[in-house]
Design an enzyme around this catalytic site. Structure first.
Site, mmCIF file in Angstrom:
data_model
loop_
_atom_site.group_PDB
_atom_site.id
_atom_site.type_symbol
_atom_site.label_atom_id
_atom_site.label_comp_id
_atom_site.label_asym_id
_atom_site.label_seq_id
_atom_site.Cartn_x
_atom_site.Cartn_y
_atom_site.Cartn_z
ATOM 1 N N GLU A 104 -1.116 -29.703 -18.466
ATOM 2 C CA GLU A 104 -1.336 -28.203 -17.704
ATOM 3 C C GLU A 104 -0.901 -27.426 -18.246
ATOM 4 O O GLU A 104 0.021 -27.538 -19.109
ATOM 5 C CB GLU A 104 -0.270 -28.687 -16.549
ATOM 6 C CG GLU A 104 -0.892 -30.420 -15.534
ATOM 7 C CD GLU A 104 -1.670 -30.327 -15.199
ATOM 8 O OE1 GLU A 104 -2.918 -29.244 -15.077
ATOM 9 O OE2 GLU A 104 -2.156 -30.734 -13.357
ATOM 10 N N ASN A 126 -8.884 -25.987 -14.277
ATOM 11 C CA ASN A 126 -7.151 -25.170 -14.137
ATOM 12 C C ASN A 126 -7.118 -25.027 -15.678
ATOM 13 O O ASN A 126 -5.894 -24.180 -16.219
ATOM 14 C CB ASN A 126 -5.877 -25.725 -14.150
ATOM 15 C CG ASN A 126 -5.318 -27.260 -13.954
ATOM 16 O OD1 ASN A 126 -6.499 -27.638 -15.191
ATOM 17 N ND2 ASN A 126 -4.246 -27.346 -13.446
ATOM 18 N N HIS A 169 -6.831 -27.272 -18.087
ATOM 19 C CA HIS A 169 -5.858 -28.143 -18.475
ATOM 20 C C HIS A 169 -6.637 -29.397 -19.624
ATOM 21 O O HIS A 169 -8.479 -29.023 -19.418
ATOM 22 C CB HIS A 169 -4.936 -29.821 -18.004
ATOM 23 C CG HIS A 169 -6.031 -30.159 -16.564
ATOM 24 N ND1 HIS A 169 -5.976 -30.469 -15.704
ATOM 25 C CD2 HIS A 169 -6.559 -30.983 -17.400
ATOM 26 C CE1 HIS A 169 -6.643 -31.308 -15.051
ATOM 27 N NE2 HIS A 169 -7.298 -31.932 -16.145
ATOM 28 N N ASP A 190 -4.427 -39.485 -22.535
ATOM 29 C CA ASP A 190 -3.682 -39.228 -21.898
ATOM 30 C C ASP A 190 -3.638 -40.879 -20.453
ATOM 31 O O ASP A 190 -4.405 -41.548 -20.113
ATOM 32 C CB ASP A 190 -3.736 -38.477 -20.371
ATOM 33 C CG ASP A 190 -5.149 -38.349 -20.408
ATOM 34 O OD1 ASP A 190 -6.161 -39.368 -20.158
ATOM 35 O OD2 ASP A 190 -4.679 -37.153 -19.416
#
Ligand code: GLP
Length: 261
Positions: A143, A136, A138, A67
């Site tokens: 996400e 979370n 990801h 990313d």
């Protein structure tokens, strides 16, 4: 899925690095997927040590970063292009021409994402993808509610992810709002996944990814669909797992022919 629970973060880095080195020694042209963030730093340190000692040569590998932020200059110290150069390419003596990072600065982001997918395809696909996991759930920057079929594309970071990553920037509002990330479908196509996590703050995400329902609410649960996924974690990150005794038992009784260290 194989779950390896180790006493501390150093062991996590060493054992995950051993899985990578095992593959590269067999196939020097291995195509690696590179994660950023703090989780894989122990892997990169261990690999760099082996390269320096002369027991590992990564010059023939190709690599694709997971990313990149959108809207910060490539030479910004926190762009993932800079991080990958500083933390991976230089210490591991990779060939910079064989290391690729998604383009977060293109005026045509969609075309740049499609071109990145093409580059991965032309390299024969990713053999081993290194992954961390966000608090979370990801992976990459996928996400919650990212499609399991998604490919490289632009995403909006959650406020939680921006807050978590603010430690790398001089001011919290300097953290970009958008990123480009390999999709969950792109990650799923890698032949092997090696996910590392350390610390109590990752325990919920690990429990959800490994034992929770398969759900895009926890993108890391994608690993449950993968044929060759290894999760290497320390005791603290293993705190939420219900079957941790079984995972320890499995690792202790792993047949020699399956061992990579
Ligand atoms: C970052 C990265 C991910 C990383 C995750 C966890 O934002 N995009 O690739 O796995 O979030 O980060 P850390 O390893 O620093 O906890």
């Amino acid at each position: 899925m194989e779950i390896i629970i180790l006493p501390d973060a150093d062991e996590v880095g060493r054992v995950a690095a051993a899985a990578i080195a095992h593959r590269v020694r067999r196939t020097p042209e291995t195509v690696l997927g590179l994660a950023t963030g703090s989780s894989p730093l122990g892997i990169y340190r261990q690999l760099a040590d082996w390269v320096k000692q002369g027991s590992l040569d990564l010059r023939h590998t190709r690599a694709f970063a997971l990313d990149e932020y959108v809207g910060i200059a490539a030479d910004h110290p926190q762009s993932y292009a800079s991080v990958i150069r500083r933390e991976v390419v230089e210490p591991l003596s990779l060939d910079p021409d064989r290391v690729h990072v998604p383009d977060g600065r293109s005026s045509d982001i969609e075309a740049a994402c499609a071109a990145y997918e093409d580059q991965i395809q032309r390299a024969g696909g990713i053999d081993l993808q290194i992954l961390g996991i966000g608090a979370n759930g990801h992976i990459g920057f996928n996400e919650p509610i990212s499609s399991f079929a998604s490919r490289t594309r632009i995403k909006t970071l959650t406020p939680k992810t921006r807050a978590d990553n603010a430690r790398f920037f001089s001011q919290p509002d300097h953290v970009p709002t958008h990123c480009v990330t390999q999709g969950l479908g792109t990650i799923a196509d890698a032949k092997q996944l090696v996910l590392v996590a350390q610390g109590e703050h990752k325990a919920d995400a690990i429990a959800a990814a490994v034992e929770g329902p398969l759900s895009s609410m926890c993108p890391g649960s994608l690993l449950q669909l993968h044929r060759h996924a290894i999760v290497v974690i320390d005791e603290l990150a293993a705190n939420g797992l219900r079957l941790s005794d079984y995972y320890r038992y499995t690792y202790a009784n792993k047949p020699d022919w399956q061992r990579f260290e």
